[in-house]
Motif scaffolding. Sequence first.
Motif, PDB file in Angstrom:
ATOM      1  N   LYS A 229       0.838  -1.204   0.000  1.00 41.74           N
ATOM      2  CA  LYS A 229       0.000   0.000   0.000  1.00 41.74           C
ATOM      3  C   LYS A 229       0.871   1.251   0.000  1.00 41.74           C
ATOM      4  O   LYS A 229       0.623   2.214  -0.756  1.00 41.74           O
ATOM      5  CB  LYS A 229      -0.928  -0.011   1.209  1.00 41.74           C
ATOM      6  N   LYS A 232       2.521   1.593  -3.373  1.00 36.26           N
ATOM      7  CA  LYS A 232       1.564   2.051  -4.377  1.00 36.26           C
ATOM      8  C   LYS A 232       1.339   3.552  -4.270  1.00 36.26           C
ATOM      9  O   LYS A 232       1.356   4.281  -5.277  1.00 36.26           O
ATOM     10  CB  LYS A 232       0.236   1.310  -4.202  1.00 36.26           C
ATOM     11  N   GLU A 233       1.126   4.041  -3.049  1.00 38.12           N
ATOM     12  CA  GLU A 233       0.882   5.465  -2.850  1.00 38.12           C
ATOM     13  C   GLU A 233       2.067   6.301  -3.313  1.00 38.12           C
ATOM     14  O   GLU A 233       1.901   7.336  -3.974  1.00 38.12           O
ATOM     15  CB  GLU A 233       0.585   5.737  -1.369  1.00 38.12           C
ATOM     16  N   ILE A 236       2.278   6.277  -7.206  1.00 39.73           N
ATOM     17  CA  ILE A 236       1.259   7.120  -7.832  1.00 39.73           C
ATOM     18  C   ILE A 236       1.664   8.590  -7.727  1.00 39.73           C
ATOM     19  O   ILE A 236       1.526   9.363  -8.684  1.00 39.73           O
ATOM     20  CB  ILE A 236      -0.117   6.881  -7.188  1.00 39.73           C
ATOM     21  N   GLU A 237       2.184   9.002  -6.563  1.00 41.48           N
ATOM     22  CA  GLU A 237       2.657  10.373  -6.410  1.00 41.48           C
ATOM     23  C   GLU A 237       3.828  10.647  -7.345  1.00 41.48           C
ATOM     24  O   GLU A 237       3.947  11.748  -7.908  1.00 41.48           O
ATOM     25  CB  GLU A 237       3.063  10.630  -4.953  1.00 41.48           C
ATOM     26  N   LYS A 240       2.379  11.276 -10.787  1.00 46.17           N
ATOM     27  CA  LYS A 240       1.786  12.611 -10.887  1.00 46.17           C
ATOM     28  C   LYS A 240       2.866  13.661 -11.113  1.00 46.17           C
ATOM     29  O   LYS A 240       2.701  14.591 -11.908  1.00 46.17           O
ATOM     30  CB  LYS A 240       0.983  12.921  -9.625  1.00 46.17           C
ATOM     31  N   ASN A 270      -6.313   3.238 -14.528  1.00 49.80           N
ATOM     32  CA  ASN A 270      -7.569   3.449 -13.819  1.00 49.80           C
ATOM     33  C   ASN A 270      -8.398   2.167 -13.910  1.00 49.80           C
ATOM     34  O   ASN A 270      -8.866   1.791 -14.976  1.00 49.80           O
ATOM     35  CB  ASN A 270      -8.328   4.618 -14.446  1.00 49.80           C
ATOM     36  N   ALA A 300      -5.284   1.625 -10.014  1.00 50.84           N
ATOM     37  CA  ALA A 300      -5.714   2.649  -9.070  1.00 50.84           C
ATOM     38  C   ALA A 300      -7.174   2.999  -9.314  1.00 50.84           C
ATOM     39  O   ALA A 300      -7.695   2.801 -10.413  1.00 50.84           O
ATOM     40  CB  ALA A 300      -4.841   3.894  -9.213  1.00 50.84           C
ATOM     41  N   ASN A 303     -10.321   8.179  -7.702  1.00 49.39           N
ATOM     42  CA  ASN A 303      -9.797   9.242  -6.852  1.00 49.39           C
ATOM     43  C   ASN A 303      -8.275   9.309  -6.900  1.00 49.39           C
ATOM     44  O   ASN A 303      -7.686  10.393  -6.913  1.00 49.39           O
ATOM     45  CB  ASN A 303     -10.262   9.048  -5.401  1.00 49.39           C
ATOM     46  N   GLU A 304      -7.648   8.137  -6.922  1.00 47.12           N
ATOM     47  CA  GLU A 304      -6.185   8.100  -6.968  1.00 47.12           C
ATOM     48  C   GLU A 304      -5.637   8.577  -8.308  1.00 47.12           C
ATOM     49  O   GLU A 304      -4.493   9.031  -8.393  1.00 47.12           O
ATOM     50  CB  GLU A 304      -5.682   6.676  -6.693  1.00 47.12           C
TER      51      GLU A 304
END
Length: 317
Positions: A229, A232-233, A236-237, A240, A270, A300, A303-304
């Motif tokens: 987790k 993954k977070e 994803i950041e 971005k 997504n 993801a 929202n992510e």
Amino acid sequence: MNTPLCQADDTKLKVELESLLDQAKYLVLEKFNKMPLNAILEKINTLYQDIDLNSTSKSITIYLSENIKSVVKSIWPVAHNTVQVSDKFDLRPLIPIITNFKEYHILVLSRQGVKLLYARNDQVINEVKDKTFPVLEGAAYFAPGFQPLDESSQHHLDEFLNNLDKALIELYNSTGLHYVIISTATNYDRFIKAARFKSIYCAYVPLSGDHTHHTLAASAWNALLLLQKQKKESRIELMKGLIKNGRAITAKREILNAARNGKGDLLVINKDAAFNGDEEGACCEMVWNVINKKGDVILADQNEMQSIGNMALKLKY
């Protein structure tokens, strides 16, 4: 379709499955009414008897065609109970199974000695028993309250931990499997301080009083899920940030070409996006090529995926 664990009464699941199968027949007849459908309809009609709803899975995904009947059980839930009828299979429900499949070792340090377990996801497959493991003669070192009494006993403890670490490094070099350590905090601190390559010991779980292979695996798997987790977070950041600076690609055709050429390092998709048949096929090809060429794939939710779109790819440099 989700199949929740610990379902006291599976009547609701049976009703839901029957409803989904009825929906599948209706959609097949509506979409392909000008084609021979006897074979696929027969498979739908007889599928119910082949499904075991009392398994330990959290979801099932069923793929049916004239030539294919495959029921895939997974410990990962799906977003929705749904039916899709198309000329191509939607393989996104398989991505969590592929990308989150984990083999690892559980290293148990306790008053009984050193035990090593081989695990897959949340299950222990077997205990490792070879010329090194289990280690019983060092059990006293892991007994509650043990403290070296003098320089000699400290030397013996250091030597024991050094030899254990050597054996684990040798095994890691041959298998590539990381270790989750389960022990008391004191024993973990002693061992990890002596370890040469701390990165191969990926997680620590406190040892409870009573434990079985099942509870050990459940605790180790929960620790790994937390790490996944967090990873993954952070990824994803990262994506971005790359998009913001123009260092990632988001056009489907460019992503597909890069994936085919082995240039995909990180693909973020997504999981809730609505793709048509051709897009779904391209998406599955992207995923396969990235994974097959040692890249990472992350699914993801909406929202992510804010500021990312439906998909983005970080290239290998």
